[in-house]
Design an enzyme around this catalytic site. Structure first.
Site, short mmCIF file in Angstrom:
data_model
loop_
_atom_site.label_atom_id
_atom_site.label_comp_id
_atom_site.label_asym_id
_atom_site.label_seq_id
_atom_site.Cartn_x
_atom_site.Cartn_y
_atom_site.Cartn_z
N GLU A 21 44.98 50.20 40.17
CA GLU A 21 43.85 50.66 40.99
C GLU A 21 44.35 51.55 42.13
O GLU A 21 45.53 51.57 42.46
CB GLU A 21 43.09 49.47 41.55
N LYS A 155 41.15 36.73 46.90
CA LYS A 155 41.49 36.60 48.31
C LYS A 155 40.84 35.35 48.89
O LYS A 155 39.71 34.99 48.56
CB LYS A 155 41.03 37.85 49.07
#
Length: 301
Positions: A21, A155
């Site tokens: 990414e 996360k």
């Protein structure tokens, strides 16, 4: 799409390719370190025997693989916006620059014929989603995109339990790499178990081959690779900075897609740079594992 010649040659020859990414370059890491680290991530893929294909949008056109000038433009140009799948057509229409999220990268990687994708952390269900309905497009995109995402879980700023529930509902398989616990990005253990475990890249490749044979290839898979032990944040420091960051985001009225970059910046300052070092360590480890897995998959397919 513009496919970089090296990537096109590798795909045509059946060699291993790993998608990467670009949001981590433009929004996830501080400048000017982001450009150097982006090259290190690509080098980690090469060291594992695969060809890196960093994905971004330049002048409205998806690029599968970036040369040095394109990498520099994404890292330092200041023109790239954060782009998910829903934004691709609009950005293409106006001819803008975009850094791809996990969702957009997975979508474009699959369109280019790339099966394995390495990133830092997967998006998920945000805290308070019961009221806000705030959930990353990463999850629904993976439910219809045949890629393997190598990541260090999600996360810790997210609702990890709810994220795992959503992945189950969406038929996205979650596999722990040498672990029975789902990782939480900066931390190796989120407190949640995983149902499946593998211990070698060859075993991951075997799962991919079985998925192809069984007709389950329309769904994504998550390979959860914990952060290397020596790079994990101190848990007490992590918990304190996270609590402070969530309170600061609430006080500042930060919402939606702006929460993640806000909290990452808060972690950077609150840990005096330790969070960035942890981020880099886990991304490099994921890139190496993704490359080894892609090689094993291509070798046996």
């Amino acid at each position: 799409m513009r496919v970089h010649p090296e990537v096109a040659d590798a795909l045509a020859a059946g060699r291993a390719v790993v998608a990467l990414e670009s949001t981590i370059i433009s929004h996830g890491l501080p400048h000017p370190d982001n450009l150097r680290i982006a090259r290190q991530i690509e080098d980690a893929v090469r060291a594992g025997g695969a060809v890196p294909a960093t994905i971004a949008i330049l002048d409205g056109r998806p690029h599968i693989g970036l040369d040095d000038n394109a990498l520099h433009r994404i890292a330092a140009g200041g023109t790239a916006i954060k782009v998910s799948v829903r934004d691709l057509a609009m950005l293409a229409g106006v001819g803008g620059d975009g850094a791809t999220t996990v969702a957009a990268t997975a979508h474009l990687a699959a369109a280019a014929g790339i099966t394995v994708f390495a990133t830092g952390g997967l998006g998920g269900v945000h805290r308070g989603a019961r009221d806000s309905y705030d959930e990353s497009a990463d999850l629904t995109t993976l439910s219809r995109t045949p890629v393997l995402v190598v990541c260090s879980g999600v996360k810790s700023i997210l609702d990890i339990g709810a994220t795992l529930e959503r992945l189950e509902t969406l038929s996205v398989g979650v596999i722990g790499y040498r672990t029975d616990r789902f990782p939480a990005f900066y931390l190796a253990d989120s407190g949640h178990p995983v149902d499946w475990r593998v211990d070698t890249p060859g075993q991951v490749a075997a799962v991919l081959r079985a998925r192809d044979r069984l007709g389950a290839g329309g769904y994504g898979l998550v390979l959860a690779n914990p952060i290397p032990a020596g790079a994990e944040l101190d848990r007490a420091l992590h918990d304190r900075v996270l609590a402070d960051g969530l309170a600061a985001a609430e006080a500042a009225g930060v919402r939606g897609k702006d929460v993640t970059p806000f909290l990452l910046d808060h972690f950077h300052h609150g840990t005096r740079g330790a969070s960035v070092n942890a981020n880099v360590a886990l991304v490099l480890a994921n890139a190496r594992l993704a490359a080894e897995t892609a090689v094993a998959y291509r070798f046996t397919t």
